[in-house]
Design an enzyme around this catalytic site. Sequence first.
Site, PDB file in Angstrom:
ATOM      1  N   SER A 134      -5.558  -2.288   8.611  1.00  0.00           N
ATOM      2  CA  SER A 134      -4.415  -2.428   8.472  1.00  0.00           C
ATOM      3  C   SER A 134      -3.416  -1.904   9.175  1.00  0.00           C
ATOM      4  O   SER A 134      -3.938  -0.657   9.459  1.00  0.00           O
ATOM      5  CB  SER A 134      -4.058  -2.687   6.779  1.00  0.00           C
ATOM      6  OG  SER A 134      -2.520  -2.598   6.812  1.00  0.00           O
ATOM      7  N   TYR A 147      -3.553   2.804  -0.762  1.00  0.00           N
ATOM      8  CA  TYR A 147      -4.071   1.707   0.004  1.00  0.00           C
ATOM      9  C   TYR A 147      -3.716   2.269   1.712  1.00  0.00           C
ATOM     10  O   TYR A 147      -4.794   2.391   2.328  1.00  0.00           O
ATOM     11  CB  TYR A 147      -3.131   0.496   0.038  1.00  0.00           C
ATOM     12  CG  TYR A 147      -3.354  -0.547   0.950  1.00  0.00           C
ATOM     13  CD1 TYR A 147      -4.711  -1.273   0.826  1.00  0.00           C
ATOM     14  CD2 TYR A 147      -2.707  -0.495   2.040  1.00  0.00           C
ATOM     15  CE1 TYR A 147      -4.973  -2.074   1.790  1.00  0.00           C
ATOM     16  CE2 TYR A 147      -2.954  -1.604   2.872  1.00  0.00           C
ATOM     17  CZ  TYR A 147      -4.173  -2.607   2.853  1.00  0.00           C
ATOM     18  OH  TYR A 147      -4.499  -3.493   3.622  1.00  0.00           O
TER      19      TYR A 147
END
Length: 280
Positions: A134, A147
């Site tokens: 990501s 995350y």
Amino acid sequence: MTPTEAVLVTGASTGIGEAMVENLADNNIRVFAAVRDLSSVAEHPLVTPVRLDVTSAAEALEAAETVRAALGDTKLRGLINNAGIAVGGPLEFVELDEFRKQLEVNVIGQLAVTQAFLPLLREHGKARIVFTSSIGGRVAAPFIGPYAASKHALNGMAESLRRELKPWGMGVSVLAPASVATPIWDKAGDQIDEITGTLSPRAMELYGGTIESMRGMAKGARTGGIPASKVAEAAHHALFSRRPKAEYLIGTEAKMMATASNLLPYRTFDKAVLKEIAKG
């Protein structure tokens, strides 16, 4: 034409993983769709569901044996480590067990699957390993610290692995999209409710207003994010191109964030990030 190569995709039942399976099957590639629930995979002549919980090293080894037995004359060209979860909340108050779970799924589980399938991948000769990372692995936004930590760790692990496997002609790439328009955002409001429901009164006093403003950002991601098919296309390139990239920044948002974080002084960039969150 009978496929001569195969790819295993983890987290293949929905969203990005589902788009990857569709892309590969549409290009006459045999796909092993690794999921926890076999019934979640749509029937397709080129798609074989494989049971796999990435947090279980034993299941990863069993899945590798299942794939080996099913391959026949087909060679395993690639592994896409796509399975993952997202834990959010202010780091000052995040539950440590939730943080551990985040790392277990997004980092340790990815390595367990990679270790289990590397013997099969080596038999190909020019195999590829792809990790769905990501832009959060480069730019750590507030309130997604667990995350972001997992994606930073994943990127580091992939970088080491890429250099370790290079002598055998194997490639390793990471995919780095920003917002992707998948059904996961439909549950974002419920997830924010869960976060706020577990926070203490003091935590809500300090962070409640900012967390609430993220609801609007989640809604915007559902409609304004890039289609999952774009991530699938990047994965296909990483698997089959002659010169795969080490990192694929996918979509305008990801490229802009990466450029801004590299060029702007950190104080200026931090202010811009917080201003965007405040807008909701």
